[in-house]
Each structure stands twice: as C-alpha cells, then as structure tokens.
Design a protein around this motif. Structure first.
Motif, PDB file in Angstrom:
ATOM      1  N   GLY A  30     -41.373   8.856  42.911  1.00 18.57           N
ATOM      2  CA  GLY A  30     -40.162   8.642  42.145  1.00 18.57           C
ATOM      3  C   GLY A  30     -40.122   9.556  40.950  1.00 18.57           C
ATOM      4  N   ASN A  31     -39.224   9.240  40.038  1.00 12.86           N
ATOM      5  CA  ASN A  31     -39.114  10.005  38.811  1.00 12.86           C
ATOM      6  C   ASN A  31     -40.152   9.462  37.843  1.00 12.86           C
ATOM      7  OD1 ASN A  31     -36.367  11.395  39.412  1.00 12.86           O
ATOM      8  ND2 ASN A  31     -36.045   9.220  39.847  1.00 12.86           N
ATOM      9  N   ILE A  33     -41.038  -2.578  43.252  1.00  8.85           N
ATOM     10  CA  ILE A  33     -41.623  -1.239  43.399  1.00  8.85           C
ATOM     11  C   ILE A  33     -43.057  -1.469  43.867  1.00  8.85           C
ATOM     12  CG2 ILE A  33     -42.163   0.959  42.267  1.00  8.85           C
ATOM     13  CD1 ILE A  33     -40.030   0.304  40.167  1.00  8.85           C
ATOM     14  N   GLN A  34     -43.262  -1.272  45.169  1.00  8.15           N
ATOM     15  CA  GLN A  34     -44.504  -1.730  45.786  1.00  8.15           C
ATOM     16  C   GLN A  34     -45.780  -1.160  45.154  1.00  8.15           C
ATOM     17  OE1 GLN A  34     -44.462  -1.533  50.063  1.00  8.15           O
ATOM     18  NE2 GLN A  34     -46.627  -2.014  50.159  1.00  8.15           N
ATOM     19  N   GLN A  93     -34.713   6.632  44.166  1.00 13.49           N
ATOM     20  CA  GLN A  93     -36.114   6.641  43.709  1.00 13.49           C
ATOM     21  C   GLN A  93     -36.203   5.920  42.367  1.00 13.49           C
ATOM     22  OE1 GLN A  93     -38.611   7.788  45.391  1.00 13.49           O
ATOM     23  NE2 GLN A  93     -38.092   9.655  46.512  1.00 13.49           N
ATOM     24  N   PRO A  94     -37.260   5.158  42.169  1.00 13.29           N
ATOM     25  CA  PRO A  94     -37.388   4.472  40.883  1.00 13.29           C
ATOM     26  C   PRO A  94     -37.629   5.444  39.725  1.00 13.29           C
ATOM     27  CG  PRO A  94     -39.381   4.208  42.201  1.00 13.29           C
ATOM     28  CD  PRO A  94     -38.374   4.884  43.078  1.00 13.29           C
ATOM     29  N   ILE A  95     -37.350   4.964  38.551  1.00 15.12           N
ATOM     30  CA  ILE A  95     -37.601   5.767  37.345  1.00 15.12           C
ATOM     31  C   ILE A  95     -38.743   5.094  36.593  1.00 15.12           C
ATOM     32  CG2 ILE A  95     -36.601   6.604  35.178  1.00 15.12           C
ATOM     33  CD1 ILE A  95     -33.830   6.280  36.649  1.00 15.12           C
ATOM     34  N   SER A 128     -44.243  15.686  33.589  1.00  9.76           N
ATOM     35  CA  SER A 128     -43.322  14.758  34.259  1.00  9.76           C
ATOM     36  C   SER A 128     -42.776  15.347  35.546  1.00  9.76           C
ATOM     37  CB  SER A 128     -42.170  14.412  33.322  1.00  9.76           C
ATOM     38  OG  SER A 128     -42.672  13.905  32.107  1.00  9.76           O
ATOM     39  N   ARG A 129     -42.151  14.473  36.323  1.00  9.89           N
ATOM     40  CA  ARG A 129     -41.613  14.904  37.607  1.00  9.89           C
ATOM     41  C   ARG A 129     -40.298  14.166  37.835  1.00  9.89           C
ATOM     42  NH1 ARG A 129     -45.702  13.127  41.497  1.00  9.89           N
ATOM     43  NH2 ARG A 129     -44.435  11.291  41.840  1.00  9.89           N
ATOM     44  N   LEU A 130     -39.227  14.943  37.927  1.00  6.81           N
ATOM     45  CA  LEU A 130     -37.927  14.323  38.198  1.00  6.81           C
ATOM     46  C   LEU A 130     -37.518  14.679  39.616  1.00  6.81           C
ATOM     47  CD1 LEU A 130     -36.015  15.032  34.854  1.00  6.81           C
ATOM     48  CD2 LEU A 130     -37.347  13.039  35.525  1.00  6.81           C
ATOM     49  N   VAL A 131     -37.237  13.686  40.414  1.00  9.74           N
ATOM     50  CA  VAL A 131     -36.937  13.965  41.826  1.00  9.74           C
ATOM     51  C   VAL A 131     -35.527  13.575  42.250  1.00  9.74           C
ATOM     52  CG1 VAL A 131     -39.354  13.846  42.575  1.00  9.74           C
ATOM     53  CG2 VAL A 131     -37.974  11.765  42.537  1.00  9.74           C
ATOM     54  N   SER A 132     -34.882  12.696  41.501  1.00  9.40           N
ATOM     55  CA  SER A 132     -33.553  12.256  41.934  1.00  9.40           C
ATOM     56  C   SER A 132     -32.522  13.329  41.641  1.00  9.40           C
ATOM     57  CB  SER A 132     -33.167  10.961  41.218  1.00  9.40           C
ATOM     58  OG  SER A 132     -33.973   9.909  41.660  1.00  9.40           O
ATOM     59  N   PRO A 133     -31.617  13.582  42.591  1.00  9.34           N
ATOM     60  CA  PRO A 133     -30.565  14.566  42.339  1.00  9.34           C
ATOM     61  C   PRO A 133     -29.672  14.121  41.174  1.00  9.34           C
ATOM     62  CG  PRO A 133     -30.178  13.379  44.400  1.00  9.34           C
ATOM     63  CD  PRO A 133     -31.529  12.964  43.908  1.00  9.34           C
ATOM     64  N   THR A 134     -29.133  15.098  40.437  1.00 12.48           N
ATOM     65  CA  THR A 134     -28.399  14.751  39.218  1.00 12.48           C
ATOM     66  C   THR A 134     -27.062  14.065  39.500  1.00 12.48           C
ATOM     67  OG1 THR A 134     -27.602  17.022  39.169  1.00 12.48           O
ATOM     68  CG2 THR A 134     -29.453  16.462  37.718  1.00 12.48           C
TER      69      THR A 134
END
Ligand SMILES: Nc1ncnc2c1ncn2[C@@H]1O[C@H](COP(=O)(O)OP(=O)(O)O)[C@@H](O)[C@H]1O
Ligand SMILES: [Mg+2]
Lengths: 441, 249
Positions: A94-95, A424-425, A173-175, A109-115
């Motif tokens: 996730g993010n 969020i498992q 994806q969770p933040i 950090s890692r941001l994965v969700s599209p804007t």
C-alpha cells in the motif's frame, strides 16, 4: 533530582520561543490566514498551559513526567531505510509514508495509489501548494480553545499528511502513516498534523503507526482531522507501539455527514504515557461510527483513552468497545462521553469497556458519561474491571494446558474482539503477533 | 491406580471432606452417590487440583505418585480427567483450538510429538462420531451459549479426545434426556479397558443402567459411609438416603 517549580515552565517557554523563531523566518508568509490561526492557537496554549490533575479532563493522567524531560524540537535525522528495516510490518502493501521526528521523508516512503484515486501529500507541501484548501479545513474540527495539546499542535505543527479522496472513489490500497521518533541521540518532541478528507461515496482505509528508535525519551503530540462526506466509508486504525520512555498525546477528530460510516480501532501496546482522544461528531442522519480499542500496559505504563461521540443529528448510530489488559503497576483510564443533542431523535448509542487486571498493583479508572437531551433514543453503556477468570483458568489447566499458556490463550481471545475488526490483514497479523509476545512476557 | 486415604479438605473455614478413603484399581468403574452437599464435587475438584480447596490431611496416590503435589495440568498429563458438573464458558476459544492445545501439551509432557493439523482433524472426526457431536458446535467458543446437554456432551467429547487413565464424571447425567444419556454412557463404555478406570458421581441410578459400576459408594458428610456392589444403587434409589444417614450416626 527534583526539578524546581520554574523548570516546569521551561518546556512551555521552549515551545513558545520555537514558535516566535519560526515566525521570524517566515517573512511575508506570517500574514496568511493559516498563520494567523496558528498565532491565536499559540496564544491559547500560552493561556491554558499544560493541564494539571485539577483539570477535569486530566484528573487521572498526570503530565508532570513529560514536563520534567528535556526535549529537542529537532526534525533532522540521520535515519536510513536500513535503520527502519527492523520496524517494518511484514507483508504490508500500500501507500506507506514515513515521518521522522514529525517530518515527511519522501525517500523512505512509497506511494502506489494513482492520483485519480487519492491525492496524498505532506502537510508542508500542501500548505505551500494549496493554502486555500488547508485554510478551509485546518483546525475547523479539532478544538484548540479547551485542549492545550491541540492548541500546541495547531500552533507548531509543520508537517504530517494531507489525504484527499475524491467523490465516488474507492482507494484500493491502504494508506499507512508511520511516525518514527529518532531518539537515538537525544530526546525528541514532534507535532505531526494530519488532514484527511473523504469525498461523497468514497472509501479509504488508513492506519497511523507510532514507533520510537533509541533509548532517549520521545514526545509525540499529534492531531488528525478527518472529514467524511455523504455516504463515505473509512477504516481508521491507530497503532501505538513506542518505548518505555515515550510520551504520546493524540487527538483524532472526525466529522461525519449523512450516511457516512467510520470504523476505528485504537491499539496501544507500549509507551510510558499515552493519551488517545477520539472525538467523533455525527453531523448527519444515518451516520454510523464504530470504535474499538485495545490497550495493554505493563510496568509503570499509563494509558488513557478519552472518547467522545456527539450525536448531533437524528437517526445516527454509534457502537464502542474498548478492552484493556493491565499488568504490573500500570494504570489505565477510559472516559467515554456520549452526547445526544435535542434534535438527535432515534439515536442508537452503545458503549462498553472491559478490563482485565492481572496484578494487584495495576488499576483502571473507567468513566462513562452520557448526556442525553433527546427523548427517543436507545443508549446503553457498561464497564467491567476484574481479574482473569479463575474458573476458566482451572478448567483449562485441568485439561493439561499449563497456567501461563492458559492465561495467554484467554487474554489473546479477549483481545480478539478488537483485533479481529482490523481489515488490513498484515496489520492485524502484526498486532496479533505483538500481542502474543507481550502476553508471554 | 488411585489410593485415597483419610482425605480432609476445607474451603474457607468450612471442613468438607472429613477423612475419606477410596481405592480404585485399573479396569474398575466406581459410582459415588450421596445427597446434595455431601462433598462429591469437592472430592472431584480436589482430585483435579482446584486451588480453592485446601487439603488439610490425608493422602492421594495416583499410580504410586503423590497426586496432591501436582499442578492441575500435571495431573491431566498423568491421565486424570474431570468432566465438570458445571463446565466453564471460555469466550473466544473454540473447542477445537482448546483441545488441540490441550492434547499437544499432554503429548509434550509424555515425550510424544505434537499432532499436526491433519492428524488432529482425523482424530477429531473419529471421536465426534463416538459422541455424536456436531462440527459447528466445536468451532464455537467453548461452552459459550451451549445448552446444558451440549455442555455435557462436549465434556465427554473432550474425554474421548484426551483418553485419560482415570476419568471422573461429576453428575454428567443431570439434565440429560435418555438419548443424550445413552451417548454419554457409550462414550464412557468405549473407553473402558483393563488399563483405565472411571469414577461416576451421580444422583440417580438411571445412569448406572448404562454404565454398570463394579462398586457403589455412598458419600455422606465428607466421608464414604457405605460401599457395596452395583445392587446398592438400586437400594438407594428405592429407599433414599435416610437409612444410610441413620446408620452413619
Ligand atoms: N466455594 C465454596 N464456598 C463455601 N462452601 C462451599 C463451596 N463449594 C462447596 N461448598 C460447600 O461444601 C459442601 C459440599 O459441596 P459439594 O462438594 O458441591 O457437594 P455435592 O457435590 O455432594 O452436592 C456444601 O455444603 C457446599 O455448600
Ligand atoms: Mg456436586
């Protein structure tokens, strides 16, 4: 060493001075509405000062220990991704945003969700890029007139996260916000500030996690403001697992509108002194709030959960379950307020707080506070505090399960009512592991 | 196998067992009967190791070992099983999970390997048939919200799973209809073998039609006041306890 009375004011003076130093560096920016607001928050903090146990809201939570520490307000760190590796939550996707000493670190950090699903920016960046947006929400919800720590945060917070979920969007994806205090060299105080707006019929899962690295003291004073639009749904988890020298004071302020659903779990595993305020305003019809909490202090730890559900409109629903396991000489506080405003007919509000006290030195203070001004409502509340069930222990032992294991099994089951709510498992699994480890201690 | 002599036990400042003697050999079934409050459950609890009771005198040997020195979990591992008169609710722990933990702990104590999930399930299936118990019941929190009959049947299921050397059934028959009673009795009878023994505490002779005892004892005011063959149970059913009380004075 007993500090003189004057030194109790040192921390306050240090914070007031920090504000003024910042302000001098701002030049023109000090004229902005946000800064004006900060200035009035600072004034309020100066006026209120740190609360004493004479303050009704702080009767059982004494912040004197905090005031005796000497904290640096230092956002710099030499922390690397390698240092953070041991703190990682396995299998977490996730993010994932890292904040060290309150400051956002993009490189960690890692941001994965599209804007188009969600806009995630640091608070500092959002303040520069979109001050109007910040101004339209910042400090509109979390009250700083009465709460000195919120006033302090409002005045001094420089960073944190701003999350905006557009209407009709599900953030897949969770933040995950990871607040790390780098207390390896010195004691550090930080003031993170988060703003989350979830649009109409939008959905998001978010978690805040707090950790400390190093042997020195830490103080995190966080404020998170959450605004849910019509039909919005949010899962919100706050997980706090810091050190024996950690002071943590946090306020999560939630504003809900029509038919919005808010599910929360607040899990406090470790810290010297922890105060969680969770305030929810059900400002719309058919709004629903679920609040779960688990705390398990040991040693001389102190955990205080203050919750407030304000039923401001008709037909809203709240359900709250907090559970505590207290060992050694630890202390716990649960204060649950439920307001039902005169217009809030057909309110359903349920509250329950259950505690197991494992040692004669540990104690728990519970206080449900229901203020109901409407007549057609369903409300219930109940608190229990007791020892571990001896009958159950004997039953299990008589089947061959050793005492310690029987105890762990019973307490783990007790904690499951809360942990099983976490959707969020990887976070749930991580918590189950840490809880088991802590129960085995 | 079990040798109790002059056992005395108190709870608080109340003496309940007042010098109780009992010998149980492997392969035997003993029935203990007696009026309410006689001390039957106290005896069962003391044998299982409940700490509320203080043993103030006497001795209990189990296969030559001093039982009273052992923690409850050690007694279980040594092969003692108590089917509780009032089984305790264990919220959040399923029967399956509970039994898996218990069985593997007992095996560990005996130096045996743990059963893996597959072996455990196989054993469970086998024993479920024996006591006619439903899988759905076993996935629920142990005893929580179970009916009286379900609780008792679950006790027998646990007994079947753990295969004790000495099973003590404390009024397992009370509150059971005739079908459930038969199932419980079947469970007990299947376990009967020359190496095992059973103590059946009961109020009614009814159960003893199905679990035929070798000996019947009457417990009254904390002591065994009369022992006899299985026919004694019938006599008690017919005449009540008053004649025993009179004899005991
Ligand atoms: N926890 C307790 N505290 C005080 N008295 C008890 C307790 N448990 C049992 N007793 C008393 O001990 C006596 C024997 O009880 P019990 O062994 O349960 O009898 P039985 O099973 O034969 O009916 C009774 O008089 C009962 O009231
Ligand atoms: Mg009894």
């Amino acid at each position: 060493m007993t500090p003189s009375y004057a030194s109790y004011n040192d921390f306050k003076n240090q914070l007031l001075t920090a504000f003024r130093t910042n302000e001098e560096r701002m030049n023109g920016a000090s004229k902005t509405p946000v800064h004006q607001l900060r200035r009035s928050a600072l004034k309020q903090f100066d006026l209120l000062g740190f609360p004493t146990i004479r303050h009704e809201e702080w009767k059982y939570s004494n912040v004197n220990g905090l005031l005796k520490e000497a904290f640096a307000l230092d956002e710099t760190t030499t922390l690397t991704a390698e240092d953070l590796a041991p703190l990682e939550i396995p299998n977490l996707d996730g993010n994932i945003l890292y904040f060290v000493n309150g400051r956002y670190h993009a490189e960690l950090s890692r941001l994965v969700s599209p804007t188009d699903q969600v806009q995630i920016t640091s608070f500092a960046e959002a303040l520069k890029a979109d001050p109007d947006f910040i101004e339209s929400h910042f400090a509109h919800y979390a009250d700083y007139q009465e709460n000195a720590f919120t006033a302090l945060n409002t005045a001094l917070a420089t960073d944190g996260v701003v999350v905006r979920v557009p209407d009709n969007t599900t953030v897949e994806q969770p933040i995950i916000l990871r607040f790390i205090t780098d207390a390896r060299d010195k004691s550090i105080a930080s003031q993170p500030r988060n703003l989350i707006t979830v649009g109409k019929n939008a959905e998001v899962m978010m978690a805040e996690s707090y950790r400390t690295l190093g042997e020195q003291a830490s103080f995190v004073n966080v404020v998170t403001e959450i605004v849910l639009g019509r039909d919005a749904r949010m899962q919100y988890y706050k997980v706090q697992n810091e050190t024996e020298k950690a002071y943590h004071i946090g306020t999560t302020q939630v504003n809900q509108t029509d038919n919005s659903h808010f599910y929360s779990a607040t899990v406090t595993l470790n810290g010297n002194f922890v105060r969680n305020n969770l305030n929810i305003v059900l400002n719309g019809q058919h709004a629903e709030a679920f609040m779960y909490g688990l705390y398990m202090p040991n040693g001389r730890q102190h955990v205080d959960n203050h919750t407030l559900v304000d039923h401001a409109m008709p037909n809203s629903y709240s359900n709250e379950l907090y559970k505590g396991i207290l060992d050694d000489n630890s202390t716990g506080v649960f204060n649950g307020k439920i307001f039902v405003r005169p217009d809030a007919q057909k309110t359903n509000a349920y509250q329950s707080c259950k505690n197991v006290v494992l040692s004669p030195g540990a104690s728990m203070n519970t206080k449900p506070q229901l203020e109901i001004f409407a007549d057609d409502v369903k409300c219930s509340h109940g608190t229990t505090t007791g020892k571990l069930n001896d009958e159950a222990l004997f039953y299990m032992r008589s089947r061959g399960i050793p005492k310690d294991e029987a105890r762990t099994l019973l307490l783990y089951a007790f904690s499951q009512d809360v942990l099983s709510q976490i959707k969020i498992q990887p976070i749930r699994e991580y918590l189950e592991r840490v809880v088991t480890e802590k129960l085995g201690e | 196998m079990l040798s109790i002599s002059n056992l005395q036990a108190v709870i608080g400042d109340k003496q309940i067992l007042k010098g109780l003697d009992l010998e149980v050999n492997a392969g035997e079934v003993h029935a203990i009967m007696g009026p309410n409050g006689a001390g039957k459950s106290t005896l069962a609890s003391v044998l299982a190791g409940r700490e509320d009771y203080e043993v103030t005198g006497g001795s209990v040997l189990f296969e030559g070992k001093d039982l009273l020195e052992m923690a409850p979990e050690e007694r279980a591992a040594e092969g003692i099983f108590l089917a509780f008169q009032y089984p305790v609710e264990i919220p959040g722990v399923s029967t399956t999970n509970f039994l898996k933990t218990a069985l593997n702990e007992i095996r560990k104590h005996r130096g045996q390997d743990s059963l893996d999930a597959v072996q455990f399930l196989k054993l469970m299936k086998e024993k479920m048939k024996l006591v006619n118990i439903d899988q759905s019941l076993l996935s629920r929190s142990l005893n929580e919200g179970f009916s009286g009959g379900e609780k008792k049947r679950n006790e027998i299921f646990q007994m079947a799973m753990l295969e004790p050397k000495l099973a003590i059934l404390d009024e397992t028959d009370s509150g059971l209809d005739i079908d459930a009673l038969r199932i419980v009795a079947d469970g007990v009878n299947q376990l009967r073998s020359p190496e095992r023994a059973t103590i059946v505490v009961t109020h009614y002779q009814r159960l003893l039609d199905y679990i035929v005892p070798d000996y019947v004892h009457v417990l009254y005011k904390g002591r065994i006041v009369k022992s006899g063959p299985k026919e004694l149970a019938l006599e008690l059913e017919e005449k009540g306890y008053d004649w025993i009380k009179a004899e005991a004075i």
